[in-house]
Design an enzyme around this catalytic site. Structure first.
Site, PDB file in Angstrom:
ATOM      1  N   GLY A 197     -23.548 -58.597 -12.867  1.00 65.31           N
ATOM      2  CA  GLY A 197     -23.602 -59.452 -11.688  1.00 65.31           C
ATOM      3  C   GLY A 197     -22.252 -59.634 -11.023  1.00 65.31           C
ATOM      4  N   CYS A 198     -21.226 -58.969 -11.539  1.00 63.24           N
ATOM      5  CA  CYS A 198     -19.892 -59.031 -10.950  1.00 63.24           C
ATOM      6  C   CYS A 198     -19.587 -57.704 -10.265  1.00 63.24           C
ATOM      7  CB  CYS A 198     -18.833 -59.290 -12.021  1.00 63.24           C
ATOM      8  SG  CYS A 198     -18.941 -60.880 -12.826  1.00 63.24           S
ATOM      9  N   GLN A 199     -18.934 -57.765  -9.120  1.00 61.96           N
ATOM     10  CA  GLN A 199     -18.504 -56.540  -8.456  1.00 61.96           C
ATOM     11  C   GLN A 199     -17.403 -55.867  -9.259  1.00 61.96           C
ATOM     12  OE1 GLN A 199     -17.386 -58.036  -4.572  1.00 61.96           O
ATOM     13  NE2 GLN A 199     -19.226 -57.153  -3.663  1.00 61.96           N
TER      14      GLN A 199
END
Length: 143
Positions: A50-52
């Site tokens: 869920g993190c870039q």
């Protein structure tokens, strides 16, 4: 991790920054203080979805019942956010981590308004993951 500032020191240092450029520099400075992860801690199971950016967070239960954190990111600002999160959760048990609402802390700093949507979503993913892992640690300890 002994170099973590406590919540009050974080707030005090953040409020001393005159503008958002200084606040970003402070966040980056915090991230630079994160100790390097071991190869074992850089395991895919510790990678936050869920993190870039790539973000790893490892959590273990200490003998005194508190949670020990280790983490890293390939992005300087995100690395600083990891350090801020660790500062807020330091010296807490898994049960305390589950109960603690640190979203209000970030809201008080007005951080959400100044992060890109991707970073805000990544911060939210980190908080969700830490809470879920704290729940697992509670179950493992039969608490």
């Amino acid at each position: 991790m002994s170099n973590l500032p406590n919540k009050e020191k974080l707030i005090r240092n953040f409020s001393r920054c005159h503008d958002w450029e200084e606040k970003y520099l402070y966040i980056i400075e915090l991230g630079a203080q994160l100790p390097a992860l071991t190869a074992q801690q850089r395991h895919p199971n510790n990678l936050i979805t869920g993190c870039q950016s790539q973000v790893w967070i490892a959590m273990t239960l200490a003998e005194d019942g508190t949670v020990l954190f280790a983490g890293d990111s390939d992005a300087a600002i995100v690395k600083g956010l990891v350090m801020m999160v660790f500062s807020l959760y330091q010296h807490l048990s898994p049960q305390q981590i589950i109960k603690l609402d640190i979203k209000s802390f970030f809201a008080d700093l007005e951080l959400s308004q100044h992060l890109t949507p991707g970073r805000s979503q990544g911060l939210e993913a980190m908080l969700r993951t830490i809470r879920a892992r704290a729940e697992c640690l509670c179950m493992q300890a039969n608490v």
